[in-house]
Design an enzyme around this catalytic site. Structure first.
Site, PDB file in Angstrom:
ATOM      1  CG  HIS A  32      39.291  50.654  35.166  1.00  0.00           C
ATOM      2  ND1 HIS A  32      40.485  50.004  34.939  1.00  0.00           N
ATOM      3  CD2 HIS A  32      38.726  50.010  36.232  1.00  0.00           C
ATOM      4  CE1 HIS A  32      40.632  49.032  35.809  1.00  0.00           C
ATOM      5  NE2 HIS A  32      39.579  49.007  36.605  1.00  0.00           N
ATOM      6  CG  ASP A  37      42.578  46.404  38.243  1.00  0.00           C
ATOM      7  OD1 ASP A  37      42.111  45.991  39.311  1.00  0.00           O
ATOM      8  OD2 ASP A  37      41.859  46.693  37.275  1.00  0.00           O
TER       9      ASP A  37
END
Length: 515
Positions: free
Chosen positions: A337, A388
């Site tokens: 991220h 994810d």
């Protein structure tokens, strides 16, 4: 390669945390399961698409068994080349020859029509999050309310049910052209935190699931020890839903993780869940474990502003600086991220060559924000991509979204070329997962390929030489026709050879978790 059933590995949980850490020997055939062939064990050559396999393997000049694939159009890193013949040694699953200018399929070659790219690498996955798809789209909220729903599903998983779910999820990935996954794994123990008889039963279930779905896995065994950052050493203890994530200490985590072993299709890496979940005084233990094994090390980094604020309050520094001060950053480390970073953070990640894994479809789904991917790459941080939480499983969409997010941020176009975005989805991801020899169509590389249709309603019309642009900016996972792993034709004309009905497998596995 064979794997015992998850139930056999799990048995009854051990009560003491000091339970034996050794794993039982794997039997030659798993009860109730047929032996499958995984990358590196391929024994048959594949013939022209639509014909039956020839049981007599073709031979390459060295005498090794082999197969030839004819690529109608191939992305060769810098450009699209028409008519490419790729020869594969099916003994080791590597490319032995790449010939261009081959205008027609050689006799006996498997034909891949469309644009063939290196197999895609999904550098960040939580397989069990696939069960949340659509369920978490009801109502509103934040990352933290989404997390509460996630905990509910996590509490219901057993080694057997996790195996079934992950097998289906990894098969869905194969249908999307993904040949390798980085599984960020922290569901280690029984729901009350008691270790299973095999302390790695859950991790071994994931390894077996990837083998049975035919793809490679880097199991990023994750240290998750605390629920919040505190000024006192050790952090806040895990909450009720987090008990199964925790080994208690980093030393105990390292002892358990050390029992996991690499195999033909599986690599073992490490992960620090976050600076919230691993106290500062235990970060170095995880980093040293990965360094001693030269293994990939991943970490959720600055995904939430609340985590940044807590870290500053407790330690007087940002999460990136805290990780740097404890030896976590480096060329084998990937920050996942990297959303809410300071200028100093970006410089730290760049100068240490710490990678960045962007997960745009999850970051937008959870309203996390948009990370400074362009600035990170310019500073020296290599890029990779992951799906994810699996709001969708589509690495082409992840690549497209990274560019389009940057356009929204900057109000300018063209931050990455299509080739650069494909690189992040292929070679960049494989390198982040510990396989730098994958992600290219060249001699010596792993023979992992994905073929994207150029004649669907989304992709028809553009010139084939614009195939990279078509793949990134128009195609979707639904346009993947073929997936090759280690030279094996895993997905043929959109059908998975090992899991023939992937939707049914997903529906069954997810339905079982609803109770």
């Amino acid at each position: 390669m064979t794997h015992p059933t998850p139930a056999a590995r799990a048995a009854a949980p051990n009560t003491p945390r000091a339970a034996a850490r050794s794993r039982p020997a794997r039997p030659t055939a798993a009860p109730g399961r047929t032996r499958i062939t995984v990358p590196g064990e391929i024994a048959e050559a594949t013939q022209v698409t639509g014909s039956a396999p020839d049981p007599r393997p073709a031979q390459d000049p060295s005498g090794a068994p082999g197969v030839t694939y004819w690529l109608e159009h191939a992305w060769l890193d810098s450009h699209v080349e028409p008519g490419v013949a790729v020869r594969v040694n099916t003994g080791n699953g590597r490319i032995t020859e790449v010939r261009t200018g081959v205008t027609a399929p050689p006799p006996g070659a498997a034909v891949l029509r469309g644009l063939t790219v290196p197999g895609l690498a999904n550098a960040h996955s939580h397989a069990f999050h696939r069960a949340l798809r659509s369920t978490v789209q009801v109502g509103s909220g934040t990352f933290w309310t989404w997390r509460d729903v996630m905990y509910g599903f996590a509490a219901r998983l057993t080694p057997d049910s996790y195996h079934a779910l992950a097998r289906a999820v990894y098969a869905e990935m194969a249908l999307a052209g993904i040949t390798a996954v980085g599984e960020f794994h922290y569901l280690h123990h029984a729901p009350d935190g008691t270790p299973y008889a095999d302390p790695n039963a859950m991790g071994e279930a994931l390894i077996a699931a990837a083998a049975e779905a035919g793809i490679r896995i880097t199991l990023l065994d994750t240290a998750y020890l605390s629920s919040a950052i505190t000024e006192r050493a050790g952090g806040a203890p895990p909450e009720r839903h987090q008990l199964r994530f925790s080994d208690g200490t980093a030393d105990a985590w390292a002892e358990r993780a050390s029992a996991l072993k690499d195999s033909d299709h599986a690599l073992i890496g490490a992960a620090i869940h976050s600076v919230r979940a691993v106290p500062a005084d235990q970060l170095a233990t995880v980093a040293a474990w990965a360094e001693a094994r030269r293994a990939p090390l991943h970490v959720h980094l600055s995904e939430q502003t609340a985590e940044n604020e807590a870290c500053l309050a407790a330690h007087g520094r940002t999460p990136a600086r805290l990780l740097a001060d404890h030896g976590v950053l480096g060329a084998r480390t990937t920050g996942v991220h990297n959303t809410h970073l300071t200028d100093e953070d970006i410089a730290l990640l760049g100068t240490t060559r710490t990678g960045t894994c962007m997960c745009p479809t999850t970051e937008r789904d959870l309203a996390d924000g948009t990370g400074p991917a362009g600035r990170l790459q310019r500073a020296g941080s290599p890029l990779s991509l992951g799906s994810d939480s699996h709001a969708v499983i589509d690495l082409l969409e992840e690549a497209r979204a990274m560019e389009l997010n940057e356009r929204l941020r900057s109000r300018t176009r063209g931050h990455w070329t299509a080739a650069a975005l494909l690189h992040a989805a292929t070679a960049g991801g494989h390198a982040a997962l510990g396989r730098p020899e994958a992600g290219r169509i060249e001699t010596g590389a792993l023979a992992d390929l994905a073929t994207i249709a150029l004649d669907s309603v989304r992709t028809a019309g553009p010139l084939p030489r614009l195939g990279a642009e078509t793949a990134v900016f128009a195609a979707s996972a639904a346009d993947v026709r073929h997936t090759i792993v280690g030279g094996r034709h895993l997905v043929r004309d959109g059908v998975h050879s090992l899991v023939p009905d992937v939707p049914a497998a997903l529906a069954t596995a997810i339905g079982a978790l609803r109770g």
